[in-house]
Design a protein around this motif. Structure first.
Motif, PDB file in Angstrom:
ATOM      1  N   GLU A 295       3.575   6.332  -2.426  1.00 21.80           N
ATOM      2  CA  GLU A 295       2.310   6.740  -1.811  1.00 21.80           C
ATOM      3  C   GLU A 295       1.079   6.310  -2.603  1.00 21.80           C
ATOM      4  O   GLU A 295      -0.047   6.542  -2.170  1.00 21.80           O
TER       5      GLU A 295
ATOM      6  N   ASP B   7      -0.375  -2.004   0.744  1.00 21.23           N
ATOM      7  CA  ASP B   7      -1.656  -1.670   1.364  1.00 21.23           C
ATOM      8  C   ASP B   7      -2.786  -1.993   0.391  1.00 21.23           C
ATOM      9  O   ASP B   7      -2.694  -1.691  -0.806  1.00 21.23           O
TER      10      ASP B   7
ATOM     11  N   GLU C  49       2.029   2.430   0.357  1.00 20.58           N
ATOM     12  CA  GLU C  49       1.026   2.790   1.369  1.00 20.58           C
ATOM     13  C   GLU C  49       0.644   4.250   1.179  1.00 20.58           C
ATOM     14  O   GLU C  49       1.503   5.131   1.171  1.00 20.58           O
ATOM     15  N   ASP C  50      -0.660   4.526   1.043  1.00 15.06           N
ATOM     16  CA  ASP C  50      -1.091   5.889   0.751  1.00 15.06           C
ATOM     17  C   ASP C  50      -1.177   6.776   1.992  1.00 15.06           C
ATOM     18  O   ASP C  50      -1.089   8.000   1.897  1.00 15.06           O
ATOM     19  N   HIS C  51      -1.336   6.187   3.169  1.00 12.15           N
ATOM     20  CA  HIS C  51      -1.476   6.977   4.387  1.00 12.15           C
ATOM     21  C   HIS C  51      -0.091   7.401   4.870  1.00 12.15           C
ATOM     22  O   HIS C  51       0.747   6.573   5.236  1.00 12.15           O
ATOM     23  N   LYS C  52       0.138   8.712   4.896  1.00 13.54           N
ATOM     24  CA  LYS C  52       1.484   9.233   5.176  1.00 13.54           C
ATOM     25  C   LYS C  52       2.024   8.785   6.530  1.00 13.54           C
ATOM     26  O   LYS C  52       3.180   8.340   6.639  1.00 13.54           O
ATOM     27  N   ASP C  53       1.210   8.895   7.590  1.00 10.09           N
ATOM     28  CA  ASP C  53       1.695   8.540   8.927  1.00 10.09           C
ATOM     29  C   ASP C  53       2.087   7.062   8.994  1.00 10.09           C
ATOM     30  O   ASP C  53       3.120   6.702   9.572  1.00 10.09           O
ATOM     31  N   THR C  54       1.248   6.211   8.400  1.00  9.32           N
ATOM     32  CA  THR C  54       1.544   4.776   8.392  1.00  9.32           C
ATOM     33  C   THR C  54       2.802   4.492   7.577  1.00  9.32           C
ATOM     34  O   THR C  54       3.652   3.692   7.978  1.00  9.32           O
TER      35      THR C  54
END
Length: 228
Positions: free
Chosen positions: A34, A54, A10-15
């Protein structure tokens, strides 16, 4: 018993951090990447039992990663759950055609995600209670305990979901399996819109069965039946 190993790509850090936290809290052993390329490298090293992937990532997107995983012999049997946005219907179908086992639509609750993971892990685990240990007809041979399918003496790789689907159809040979029943027994879900997922997996399973594809019959407007 050791914890099930899950790889998050998943590239989105928060997710990504939220997924790591919730899955670790649920008792899973987690690794995370990431981007797609590092995710593939980590899959080779970590050897996860399931991959959360993702779809929308810069560079190598989720579909490319899924295509690579399913075309690499040592990685092809690892179940993949795609993480998708609501507007990515075509990407979901393409992902399933590439061999992904399931998809979860964002935003999703941690509880829903854990349920989907556990369902996929069950599909890749023990055989159905009513399934024979070994099933053979003409050139099609299925070893249910080894999760192995041979067609004319050549092994064919099925995803965990495809194998579970074939098992359910064969266990009820001659009986019509409605899409709703298949959703209950194979996917453990009643989620709206999943009937299309059933059709996609049946189509893919038929492609892999080759000369025996027509043993899975379509009962128009109802579901599917395996020839008795």
């Amino acid at each position: 018993m050791s914890a099930h190993k899950i790889l998050v790509i998943e590239d989105h850090k928060d997710t990504r951090e939220l997924l790591k936290y919730n899955l670790a809290s649920a008792g899973f052993d987690i690794a995370a990447a990431e981007d797609g390329q590092s995710g593939i490298s980590l899959a080779e090293a970590f050897k996860p039992e399931i991959i959360l992937l993702d779809l929308m990532m810069p560079g190598m997107d989720g579909l490319e990663v899924c295509r690579h995983l399913k075309s690499t012999p040592e990685l092809s049997r690892i179940p993949v759950i795609m993480l998708t946005a609501k507007g990515e219907e075509i990407d979901k179908i393409v992902g399933l055609e590439l061999g992904a086992d399931d998809y979860v639509v964002k935003p999703f609750s941690p509880r829903e995600l854990v349920l989907r993971i556990k369902a996929v892990l069950r599909r890749s685990g023990t055989p159905e209670p009513n399934a024979p240990k070994l099933w053979e007809r003409e050139g099609l041979r299925i070893d249910f305990e080894a999760h192995q399918v041979d067609i004319d003496d050549e092994e064919v790789t099925l995803t965990a979901t495809e194998f579970k689907l074939l098992t359910v159809l064969i266990s009820g040979a001659g009986k019509v399996q409605t899409r709703d029943n298949l959703l209950d027994t194979v996917w453990d879900t009643h989620f709206e819109g999943y009937s299309r997922t059933v059709d996609t997996h049946v189509r893919r399973l038929r492609q892999k069965l080759g000369p025996y594809a027509d043993w899975i019959e379509t009962v128009r407007g109802v579901g599917y039946r395996f020839k008795a």
